[in-house]
Write a protein that holds these residues in place. Structure first.
Motif, PDB file in Angstrom:
ATOM      1  N   LEU A 214      48.377  47.433  56.620  1.00 38.15           N
ATOM      2  CA  LEU A 214      48.826  48.825  56.533  1.00 38.15           C
ATOM      3  C   LEU A 214      48.100  49.699  57.560  1.00 38.15           C
ATOM      4  CD1 LEU A 214      49.037  49.189  52.638  1.00 38.15           C
ATOM      5  CD2 LEU A 214      50.790  48.399  54.241  1.00 38.15           C
ATOM      6  N   ASP A 215      48.160  49.263  58.803  1.00 36.02           N
ATOM      7  CA  ASP A 215      47.546  49.994  59.919  1.00 36.02           C
ATOM      8  C   ASP A 215      46.046  50.205  59.724  1.00 36.02           C
ATOM      9  OD1 ASP A 215      50.002  50.269  61.288  1.00 36.02           O
ATOM     10  OD2 ASP A 215      50.526  52.009  60.062  1.00 36.02           O
ATOM     11  N   ILE A 219      42.429  46.605  53.159  1.00 33.97           N
ATOM     12  CA  ILE A 219      41.836  45.304  53.451  1.00 33.97           C
ATOM     13  C   ILE A 219      41.911  44.460  52.192  1.00 33.97           C
ATOM     14  CG2 ILE A 219      39.461  45.998  52.859  1.00 33.97           C
ATOM     15  CD1 ILE A 219      38.528  44.220  55.219  1.00 33.97           C
ATOM     16  N   TYR A 220      42.181  43.180  52.367  1.00 31.49           N
ATOM     17  CA  TYR A 220      42.217  42.318  51.186  1.00 31.49           C
ATOM     18  C   TYR A 220      41.598  40.955  51.493  1.00 31.49           C
ATOM     19  CZ  TYR A 220      46.395  39.986  53.153  1.00 31.49           C
ATOM     20  OH  TYR A 220      47.265  39.286  53.947  1.00 31.49           O
ATOM     21  N   GLY A 221      41.072  40.366  50.440  1.00 32.97           N
ATOM     22  CA  GLY A 221      40.522  39.028  50.501  1.00 32.97           C
ATOM     23  C   GLY A 221      40.820  38.310  49.206  1.00 32.97           C
ATOM     24  N   TYR A 222      40.622  37.011  49.192  1.00 29.14           N
ATOM     25  CA  TYR A 222      40.937  36.253  47.980  1.00 29.14           C
ATOM     26  C   TYR A 222      40.041  35.029  47.876  1.00 29.14           C
ATOM     27  CZ  TYR A 222      43.551  33.381  51.303  1.00 29.14           C
ATOM     28  OH  TYR A 222      43.904  32.600  52.381  1.00 29.14           O
ATOM     29  N   CYS A 223      39.982  34.490  46.666  1.00 28.75           N
ATOM     30  CA  CYS A 223      39.221  33.262  46.423  1.00 28.75           C
ATOM     31  C   CYS A 223      40.014  32.394  45.458  1.00 28.75           C
ATOM     32  CB  CYS A 223      37.844  33.591  45.842  1.00 28.75           C
ATOM     33  SG  CYS A 223      36.737  32.166  45.715  1.00 28.75           S
ATOM     34  N   THR A 224      40.380  31.215  45.898  1.00 31.25           N
ATOM     35  CA  THR A 224      41.146  30.293  45.065  1.00 31.25           C
ATOM     36  C   THR A 224      40.209  29.389  44.264  1.00 31.25           C
ATOM     37  OG1 THR A 224      41.226  28.595  46.778  1.00 31.25           O
ATOM     38  CG2 THR A 224      42.981  30.280  46.800  1.00 31.25           C
ATOM     39  N   SER A 225      40.779  28.670  43.345  1.00 32.31           N
ATOM     40  CA  SER A 225      39.993  27.710  42.556  1.00 32.31           C
ATOM     41  C   SER A 225      39.394  26.634  43.447  1.00 32.31           C
ATOM     42  CB  SER A 225      40.875  27.067  41.479  1.00 32.31           C
ATOM     43  OG  SER A 225      41.355  28.025  40.576  1.00 32.31           O
ATOM     44  N   VAL A 226      40.132  26.233  44.468  1.00 32.85           N
ATOM     45  CA  VAL A 226      39.625  25.226  45.413  1.00 32.85           C
ATOM     46  C   VAL A 226      38.389  25.751  46.128  1.00 32.85           C
ATOM     47  CG1 VAL A 226      40.140  23.948  47.519  1.00 32.85           C
ATOM     48  CG2 VAL A 226      41.879  24.139  45.724  1.00 32.85           C
ATOM     49  N   MET A 227      38.421  27.008  46.554  1.00 28.11           N
ATOM     50  CA  MET A 227      37.265  27.605  47.227  1.00 28.11           C
ATOM     51  C   MET A 227      36.070  27.696  46.277  1.00 28.11           C
ATOM     52  SD  MET A 227      39.260  30.625  49.296  1.00 28.11           S
ATOM     53  CE  MET A 227      37.770  31.486  49.796  1.00 28.11           C
ATOM     54  N   SER A 244      31.903  44.354  48.889  1.00 30.36           N
ATOM     55  CA  SER A 244      31.429  43.887  50.191  1.00 30.36           C
ATOM     56  C   SER A 244      32.455  44.089  51.295  1.00 30.36           C
ATOM     57  CB  SER A 244      31.044  42.401  50.119  1.00 30.36           C
ATOM     58  OG  SER A 244      32.191  41.568  50.081  1.00 30.36           O
ATOM     59  N   ILE A 245      33.745  44.244  50.948  1.00 29.37           N
ATOM     60  CA  ILE A 245      34.769  44.476  51.965  1.00 29.37           C
ATOM     61  C   ILE A 245      35.261  45.921  51.956  1.00 29.37           C
ATOM     62  CG2 ILE A 245      35.503  42.072  51.956  1.00 29.37           C
ATOM     63  CD1 ILE A 245      37.949  42.900  50.303  1.00 29.37           C
ATOM     64  N   ARG A 246      34.837  46.676  50.980  1.00 30.62           N
ATOM     65  CA  ARG A 246      35.331  48.048  50.788  1.00 30.62           C
ATOM     66  C   ARG A 246      34.901  48.992  51.908  1.00 30.62           C
ATOM     67  NH1 ARG A 246      32.742  52.439  48.522  1.00 30.62           N
ATOM     68  NH2 ARG A 246      34.059  54.030  47.540  1.00 30.62           N
ATOM     69  N   ASN A 247      33.743  48.749  52.501  1.00 31.35           N
ATOM     70  CA  ASN A 247      33.148  49.739  53.393  1.00 31.35           C
ATOM     71  C   ASN A 247      33.559  49.620  54.862  1.00 31.35           C
ATOM     72  OD1 ASN A 247      31.662  51.023  51.319  1.00 31.35           O
ATOM     73  ND2 ASN A 247      30.142  49.373  51.391  1.00 31.35           N
ATOM     74  N   VAL A 248      34.588  48.837  55.137  1.00 27.81           N
ATOM     75  CA  VAL A 248      35.055  48.710  56.513  1.00 27.81           C
ATOM     76  C   VAL A 248      35.616  50.049  57.000  1.00 27.81           C
ATOM     77  CG1 VAL A 248      36.768  47.596  58.005  1.00 27.81           C
ATOM     78  CG2 VAL A 248      35.524  46.254  56.303  1.00 27.81           C
ATOM     79  N   ASP A 249      35.262  50.409  58.211  1.00 33.18           N
ATOM     80  CA  ASP A 249      35.681  51.685  58.790  1.00 33.18           C
ATOM     81  C   ASP A 249      37.203  51.824  58.794  1.00 33.18           C
ATOM     82  OD1 ASP A 249      35.326  54.158  60.145  1.00 33.18           O
ATOM     83  OD2 ASP A 249      35.711  53.173  62.065  1.00 33.18           O
ATOM     84  N   GLY A 250      37.691  52.963  58.319  1.00 34.76           N
ATOM     85  CA  GLY A 250      39.118  53.245  58.325  1.00 34.76           C
ATOM     86  C   GLY A 250      39.870  52.775  57.102  1.00 34.76           C
ATOM     87  N   SER A 271      39.308  52.270  45.969  1.00 35.81           N
ATOM     88  CA  SER A 271      39.739  53.227  46.976  1.00 35.81           C
ATOM     89  C   SER A 271      38.601  54.182  47.277  1.00 35.81           C
ATOM     90  CB  SER A 271      40.976  53.995  46.518  1.00 35.81           C
ATOM     91  OG  SER A 271      40.685  54.815  45.401  1.00 35.81           O
ATOM     92  N   LYS A 272      38.705  54.871  48.399  1.00 38.04           N
ATOM     93  CA  LYS A 272      37.612  55.748  48.842  1.00 38.04           C
ATOM     94  C   LYS A 272      37.858  57.221  48.572  1.00 38.04           C
ATOM     95  CE  LYS A 272      35.882  52.781  52.577  1.00 38.04           C
ATOM     96  NZ  LYS A 272      35.700  52.664  54.040  1.00 38.04           N
ATOM     97  N   ASN A 273      39.050  57.710  48.918  1.00 32.25           N
ATOM     98  CA  ASN A 273      39.229  59.158  48.930  1.00 32.25           C
ATOM     99  C   ASN A 273      40.434  59.694  48.171  1.00 32.25           C
ATOM    100  OD1 ASN A 273      36.966  59.771  50.730  1.00 32.25           O
ATOM    101  ND2 ASN A 273      38.168  58.714  52.300  1.00 32.25           N
ATOM    102  N   TYR A 274      41.596  59.061  48.326  1.00 30.96           N
ATOM    103  CA  TYR A 274      42.786  59.722  47.785  1.00 30.96           C
ATOM    104  C   TYR A 274      43.772  58.834  47.033  1.00 30.96           C
ATOM    105  CZ  TYR A 274      44.680  58.020  52.251  1.00 30.96           C
ATOM    106  OH  TYR A 274      45.035  57.240  53.320  1.00 30.96           O
TER     107      TYR A 274
END
Length: 316
Positions: A214-215, A219-227, A244-250, A271-274
């Motif tokens: 989404l421009d 940001i998204y990440g995932y963890c499967t049972s295999v992982m 840990s992934i929330r703070n990426v700029d933008g 979410s951060k702001n809105y």
């Protein structure tokens, strides 16, 4: 009109306390703060505390060895109190205690909580259930054994006082708890910041494969049972990944998914702001707060991700 804890108890002699499934720091903190408070100040009561699981990192909190993890045992309490539990299904194995109690109470801070108990004290703008509980206790009767889990709960759910839910009141309560003798460094290091080697490695793996969408606003990440099997971790080791992934700029919205079964995933949204992620979670059978929410969703991983991205796109 707010009732203090003794008014809520009334003539009850047997009291059960429980929190939500997969208990986090605030769930553990609020439950143990209330349990220790009643054990110290109301020796006339038969009080028991129930949680489905106790992470060993919480063992530094006094009386965690008294937590019962085996679920319903047939007891019918005069009063059953749920803490940090947005809906009845979140009580998991301990739901029958609620269903069979003579009276019920709910102490919570989730905006999605519809007030399911006989007595409800719900403050959606509070940082944590531990902060809500503070209103109901007599501060003069709070000692270190009560203050430590309360401080822990507030710190965990406020992101160590970083999230928007942190208010001057939040900070005043935390300061009051420190004055009761809380070892801040120990509580935060042992229960919030410390991670195992395996947790560090799987988090690094998830971070390295996280996807911007989404421009760059999601940001998204995932963890499967295999992982999880590969890195020697369980779902209980993954609570901090979304932060840990929330703070990426933008980025406005962070999404993390981990596998519960062959066709079921736990989704955490931040979410951060809105963006109000609680609305998105509720639409998918979950709940939570404006800036932090979650749900359990059935389906294929990619289908769930695409569905949620399309929904998030509406609000970004």
């Amino acid at each position: 009109m707010m009732k203090k804890i003794n008014d809520i108890i009334g003539d009850a002699k047997t009291i059960g306390i429980a929190g939500h499934v997969r208990p986090d720091g605030d769930c553990m903190g609020s439950c143990m703060s209330l349990y220790n408070y009643l054990k110290k100040n109301r020796p006339d009561l038969d009080v028991r505390v129930f949680l489905e699981f106790v992470d060993k990192k919480f063992n530094i909190i006094e009386n965690t060895d008294q937590i019962i993890t085996t679920g319903y045992d047939g007891t019918k309490f005069d009063l059953f109190i749920s803490l940090d539990t947005a809906s009845l299904d979140r009580l998991g194995l301990n739901l029958p205690f609620y269903e069979n109690a003579k009276r019920t109470a709910c102490i919570d801070h989730h905006a999605s909580n519809d007030g399911y108990a006989d007595y409800n004290y719900i403050l959606p703008k509070a940082s944590s259930a531990s902060e809500v509980l503070y209103d109901l206790l007599d501060e003069d009767l709070i000692d270190k054994s009560i203050a430590e889990p309360m401080y822990m709960g507030i710190a965990h759910d406020s992101g160590v006082f970083r999230f928007q839910s942190t208010t001057p009141k939040t900070m005043r309560i935390a300061a009051n708890m420190i004055e009761k003798g809380v070892n801040v460094n120990m509580i935060l290091e042992e229960t919030f910041f410390r991670k195992t080697y395996n947790q560090m490695m799987v988090t690094a793996k998830i971070q390295s494969e996280a996807v911007l969408a989404l421009d760059g606003k999601c940001i998204y990440g995932y963890c499967t049972s295999v992982m999880m099997e590969e890195y020697g971790v369980t779902t209980k080791d993954l609570d901090a990944v979304v932060a840990s992934i929330r703070n990426v700029d933008g980025v406005e919205v962070a999404m993390f998914l981990y596998q519960l079964s062959e066709d079921s995933y736990k989704v955490s949204l931040r979410s951060k702001n809105y963006v109000d992620v609680s609305k998105i979670a509720v639409e998918n059978g979950g709940g939570g707060h404006v800036r932090a929410a979650g749900a359990e969703i059935h389906g294929e991983l990619n289908d769930i991700i695409n569905k949620l991205l399309n929904r998030i796109k509406q609000d970004i």
